[in-house]
Design a protein around this motif. Structure first.
Motif, mmCIF file in Angstrom:
data_model
loop_
_atom_site.group_PDB
_atom_site.id
_atom_site.type_symbol
_atom_site.label_atom_id
_atom_site.label_comp_id
_atom_site.label_asym_id
_atom_site.label_seq_id
_atom_site.Cartn_x
_atom_site.Cartn_y
_atom_site.Cartn_z
ATOM 1 N N SER A 13 0.684 -1.163 -0.023
ATOM 2 C CA SER A 13 -0.025 0.179 -0.178
ATOM 3 C C SER A 13 0.827 1.320 0.047
ATOM 4 O O SER A 13 1.974 1.388 0.501
ATOM 5 N N PHE A 14 0.278 2.542 -0.249
ATOM 6 C CA PHE A 14 0.860 3.693 -0.111
ATOM 7 C C PHE A 14 -0.077 4.666 0.275
ATOM 8 O O PHE A 14 -1.331 4.344 0.630
ATOM 9 N N TRP A 49 -1.519 11.481 -3.712
ATOM 10 C CA TRP A 49 -0.987 10.282 -3.295
ATOM 11 C C TRP A 49 0.540 10.283 -3.104
ATOM 12 O O TRP A 49 1.026 11.305 -3.809
ATOM 13 N N SER A 50 1.196 9.728 -2.264
ATOM 14 C CA SER A 50 2.561 9.437 -2.124
ATOM 15 C C SER A 50 3.115 8.437 -1.278
ATOM 16 O O SER A 50 2.153 7.530 -1.304
ATOM 17 N N GLY A 51 4.300 8.259 -1.427
ATOM 18 C CA GLY A 51 4.715 7.004 -0.997
ATOM 19 C C GLY A 51 4.787 5.700 -1.927
ATOM 20 O O GLY A 51 4.817 4.473 -1.288
ATOM 21 N N PHE A 52 4.567 5.699 -3.051
ATOM 22 C CA PHE A 52 4.511 4.664 -3.967
ATOM 23 C C PHE A 52 5.803 4.335 -4.281
ATOM 24 O O PHE A 52 6.856 5.205 -3.788
ATOM 25 N N PRO A 53 5.895 3.061 -4.815
ATOM 26 C CA PRO A 53 7.505 2.501 -5.199
ATOM 27 C C PRO A 53 7.872 3.290 -6.272
ATOM 28 O O PRO A 53 7.277 3.931 -7.285
ATOM 29 N N VAL A 86 2.853 12.792 -12.002
ATOM 30 C CA VAL A 86 1.378 13.323 -11.351
ATOM 31 C C VAL A 86 0.953 12.609 -10.185
ATOM 32 O O VAL A 86 1.056 11.251 -10.427
ATOM 33 N N VAL A 87 0.790 13.398 -9.089
ATOM 34 C CA VAL A 87 0.580 12.908 -7.577
ATOM 35 C C VAL A 87 -0.847 13.478 -7.210
ATOM 36 O O VAL A 87 -1.003 13.106 -5.838
ATOM 37 N N SER A 88 -1.596 14.284 -7.951
ATOM 38 C CA SER A 88 -2.784 14.658 -7.377
ATOM 39 C C SER A 88 -3.741 14.956 -8.705
ATOM 40 O O SER A 88 -3.524 15.274 -9.610
ATOM 41 N N PHE A 89 -5.183 15.041 -8.104
ATOM 42 C CA PHE A 89 -6.090 15.491 -9.059
ATOM 43 C C PHE A 89 -6.798 16.625 -8.141
ATOM 44 O O PHE A 89 -7.260 16.103 -7.115
ATOM 45 N N THR A 161 0.482 -4.262 -11.437
ATOM 46 C CA THR A 161 0.493 -3.401 -10.200
ATOM 47 C C THR A 161 1.414 -3.865 -9.227
ATOM 48 O O THR A 161 1.454 -4.835 -8.427
ATOM 49 N N LEU A 162 2.195 -2.589 -9.099
ATOM 50 C CA LEU A 162 3.234 -2.697 -7.807
ATOM 51 C C LEU A 162 2.588 -2.523 -6.461
ATOM 52 O O LEU A 162 3.064 -3.127 -5.327
ATOM 53 N N ALA A 163 2.014 -1.475 -6.360
ATOM 54 C CA ALA A 163 1.197 -1.049 -5.037
ATOM 55 C C ALA A 163 -0.217 -0.179 -5.357
ATOM 56 O O ALA A 163 -0.516 -0.066 -6.426
ATOM 57 N N ARG A 164 -0.764 -0.163 -4.293
ATOM 58 C CA ARG A 164 -2.252 0.278 -4.448
ATOM 59 C C ARG A 164 -2.783 1.135 -3.167
ATOM 60 O O ARG A 164 -2.347 0.609 -2.179
ATOM 61 N N ALA A 165 -3.241 2.168 -3.467
ATOM 62 C CA ALA A 165 -3.813 3.156 -2.252
ATOM 63 C C ALA A 165 -5.139 3.007 -2.228
ATOM 64 O O ALA A 165 -5.659 3.378 -3.460
#
Length: 173
Positions: A13-14, A49-53, A86-89, A161-165
């Motif tokens: 998760s992230f 979102w943040s902290g993704f791989p 891109v880390v936000s909408f 999929t590496l990770a999912r929030a």
């Protein structure tokens, strides 16, 4: 809370946050559907979102109600090929005809509209959980056709999929 995605593959998760909706809390009516008469405005929530791989090369955003009375749930929103930069909408990013960053694009939801459709549980069906997810992928693009359904998008994401929030607000009828 387990998510519908966990049945496909459990992944790390992230962090996913929103200024508009909160996990475990009722979704404000602005994010409910006006198109389908739930008293809302069909405004997509703000997401960050943040902290993704670091190996992530793109993102997909989805909004899904697995308990919609269809036998297959209901996909409210899907955005594919979001650049890793891109880390936000912003609130309302899922409007009809909204310009997406880079090569990102909105696919048709289950109402066949290329936009966000808000919560719309049928009257009397009770509380519905809305799984808002950001999927970090190991490819820049899944290469799916612009007429792809969100379910087929999910099928193609399964091995990438590496990770999912996920955050899960609810809305009730």
């Amino acid at each position: 809370m387990d998510t519908p995605y966990d049945m496909i593959a459990k992944v790390p998760s992230f962090t996913l946050t929103s200024a508009d909706v909160r996990a475990g809390e009722e979704m404000p009516s602005a994010h409910a559907s006006g198109v389908f008469g739930s008293g809302g405005e069909d405004v997509s929530p703000q997401l960050s979102w943040s902290g993704f791989p670091t190996a992530a090369k793109s993102f997909v955003v989805t909004v899904y109600d697995p308990t919609a009375p269809t036998g297959s749930g209901f996909w409210h929103w899907a955005v594919a090929d979001i650049p890793v930069s891109v880390v936000s909408f912003a609130t309302g990013a899922g409007a009809d005809g909204a310009e997406m960053p880079g090569n990102a694009w909105q696919m048709a939801n289950d109402a066949r509209m290329r936009r966000y459709i808000g919560a719309a549980p049928p009257p009397g069906s009770g509380r519905h959980d809305y799984f808002i997810a950001v999927h970090a992928l190991d490819v820049e693009t899944l290469g799916v056709d612009k007429d792809t359904t969100p379910a087929f998008l999910g099928f193609n994401m399964a091995g990438h999929t590496l990770a999912r929030a996920v955050i899960t607000p609810w809305f009730g009828a």
